[in-house]
Design a protein around this motif. Sequence first.
Motif, PDB file in Angstrom:
ATOM      1  N   PRO A   2       0.831  -1.216   0.000  1.00 41.54           N
ATOM      2  CA  PRO A   2       0.000   0.000   0.000  1.00 41.54           C
ATOM      3  C   PRO A   2       0.857   1.254   0.000  1.00 41.54           C
ATOM      4  CG  PRO A   2      -0.011  -1.043   2.167  1.00 41.54           C
ATOM      5  CD  PRO A   2       0.677  -2.002   1.234  1.00 41.54           C
ATOM      6  N   LEU A   5       0.833   6.746   3.779  1.00 42.49           N
ATOM      7  CA  LEU A   5      -0.134   7.798   4.083  1.00 42.49           C
ATOM      8  C   LEU A   5       0.502   9.165   3.930  1.00 42.49           C
ATOM      9  CD1 LEU A   5      -1.925   6.432   7.280  1.00 42.49           C
ATOM     10  CD2 LEU A   5      -2.841   6.516   4.958  1.00 42.49           C
ATOM     11  N   ARG A   6      -0.307  10.108   3.490  1.00 44.74           N
ATOM     12  CA  ARG A   6       0.150  11.487   3.494  1.00 44.74           C
ATOM     13  C   ARG A   6       0.330  11.949   4.940  1.00 44.74           C
ATOM     14  NH1 ARG A   6      -4.335  13.811  -0.778  1.00 44.74           N
ATOM     15  NH2 ARG A   6      -3.109  13.669  -2.697  1.00 44.74           N
ATOM     16  N   ARG A 120     -13.463  11.404   8.804  1.00 47.34           N
ATOM     17  CA  ARG A 120     -13.330  10.405   7.743  1.00 47.34           C
ATOM     18  C   ARG A 120     -12.830  11.019   6.443  1.00 47.34           C
ATOM     19  NH1 ARG A 120     -18.772   7.956   7.009  1.00 47.34           N
ATOM     20  NH2 ARG A 120     -19.631   9.637   8.290  1.00 47.34           N
ATOM     21  N   GLU A 123      -9.131  11.297   6.803  1.00 45.45           N
ATOM     22  CA  GLU A 123      -8.540   9.973   6.636  1.00 45.45           C
ATOM     23  C   GLU A 123      -8.446   9.602   5.157  1.00 45.45           C
ATOM     24  OE1 GLU A 123     -11.069   7.499   8.945  1.00 45.45           O
ATOM     25  OE2 GLU A 123     -10.188   8.075  10.883  1.00 45.45           O
ATOM     26  N   ALA A 124      -9.493   9.919   4.400  1.00 45.15           N
ATOM     27  CA  ALA A 124      -9.469   9.640   2.969  1.00 45.15           C
ATOM     28  C   ALA A 124      -8.414  10.491   2.260  1.00 45.15           C
ATOM     29  CB  ALA A 124     -10.846   9.897   2.362  1.00 45.15           C
ATOM     30  N   ARG A 126      -5.611  11.567   3.577  1.00 45.22           N
ATOM     31  CA  ARG A 126      -4.309  11.002   3.910  1.00 45.22           C
ATOM     32  C   ARG A 126      -4.065   9.698   3.145  1.00 45.22           C
ATOM     33  NH1 ARG A 126      -2.602  10.901  10.017  1.00 45.22           N
ATOM     34  NH2 ARG A 126      -0.635  10.589   8.901  1.00 45.22           N
ATOM     35  N   ALA A 127      -5.127   9.016   2.761  1.00 47.74           N
ATOM     36  CA  ALA A 127      -4.993   7.784   1.983  1.00 47.74           C
ATOM     37  C   ALA A 127      -4.704   8.058   0.514  1.00 47.74           C
ATOM     38  CB  ALA A 127      -6.258   6.944   2.116  1.00 47.74           C
ATOM     39  N   GLY A 128      -4.750   9.339   0.107  1.00 48.46           N
ATOM     40  CA  GLY A 128      -4.369   9.687  -1.261  1.00 48.46           C
ATOM     41  C   GLY A 128      -5.428  10.348  -2.104  1.00 48.46           C
ATOM     42  N   TYR A 129      -6.615  10.592  -1.541  1.00 42.43           N
ATOM     43  CA  TYR A 129      -7.681  11.215  -2.321  1.00 42.43           C
ATOM     44  C   TYR A 129      -7.588  12.737  -2.235  1.00 42.43           C
ATOM     45  CZ  TYR A 129      -9.753   6.576  -2.602  1.00 42.43           C
ATOM     46  OH  TYR A 129      -9.980   5.251  -2.852  1.00 42.43           O
ATOM     47  N   THR A 204     -13.378  10.214  -3.757  1.00 42.72           N
ATOM     48  CA  THR A 204     -14.158   9.188  -3.073  1.00 42.72           C
ATOM     49  C   THR A 204     -15.319   9.865  -2.366  1.00 42.72           C
ATOM     50  OG1 THR A 204     -14.047   7.292  -1.562  1.00 42.72           O
ATOM     51  CG2 THR A 204     -12.849   9.270  -0.907  1.00 42.72           C
TER      52      THR A 204
END
Length: 343
Positions: A2, A5-6, A120, A123-124, A126-129, A204
């Motif tokens: 994976p 994270l940012r 949330r 969190e999204a 930081r996951a790359g969105y 997302t």
Amino acid sequence: MPAPLRPAPRLAIVVPCYNEEEVFAYCQQELGALLYTMVQDQMVQPDSFLLFIDDGSRDTTWTQIKTACAEEICVQGLKLSRNEGHQSALLAGLATAAPQADAIVSIDADLQDDIHAIRRMVEAYRAGYDVVYGVRESRQSDTWFKRTSAEGFYRLMAAMGVRQVFNHADFRLLSQRAVEGLLRYTERNAYIRGLVPLVGFPSTEVRYARGVRTAGESKYPLHKMLALGMEGITSMTVTPLRLIAAGGLFICLLSLTATYYVLVRKFNGNTVAGWPSIILSIFFMGGVQMLSLGIIGEYIGKIYLETKQRPRFHVESFISQDEKAALLTPAHSEHQIEHDIPA
């Protein structure tokens, strides 16, 4: 493996306000508490902030914003010189926050949108969105008319080919580069819900239940909702013009068929005096023509406004805080600027 994270972003929460004196204190308290807990949980940077935009309010909204800026280091205030409308106020906030923040969340001051969904969203991010849409999974707090008309509008826009997230308003997170991309759309009649999908970047959705308004009245009565709908349709698609052309072609074919029928009847000696049908035809065609001219005129009006290239807004006052100190001397921290969205 994976993607990493940012890092925790410097977050800006942008809140357009118009005559929100009844709900402002609650809004500031709830968002401030949320931001504090997110900083404590190391989800966002300690210099994250709230930015309230006063869209030419006629009540004490700006006074309350100034007081909040003086008391809280995390609060900034922006005052437009006049009421420009929700979309322009939101763009003003995004343009002001973008140079200072890694991620920007926009939310309405009534807090009917679930503020806990912001966690949330981060969190999204930081996951790359780069774009995280807040999508209402339930509209039970809305009246039957508002719920039905809103969902009908989304379906109408989709049928016309407009890319728009169903049941998404203006509650979203945008990364800094997504905001910069959005600000490149320089049309004066901006419909942000339709423009954001055009920016692209990974996106997302975060779903939430819409709550009830805690105080005050909705700033989107029926006539404003209709105006926003017209803005969205005429700003994002030319389908109504094509429907006019298709309707004109259909009426021409219908007229040719009717002409053939009348000629056959005439040569067979079965002519009947029928001025009622003639009158009805005249009224029908007159209505079609007036409706068509109205739709065409709406588009021509958009062209007229765009060619003027007038600024979307002017900023009367901007109260900001740097990373070192709070507003110890508010008189020196409030300054007059004039600001247009960059091209």
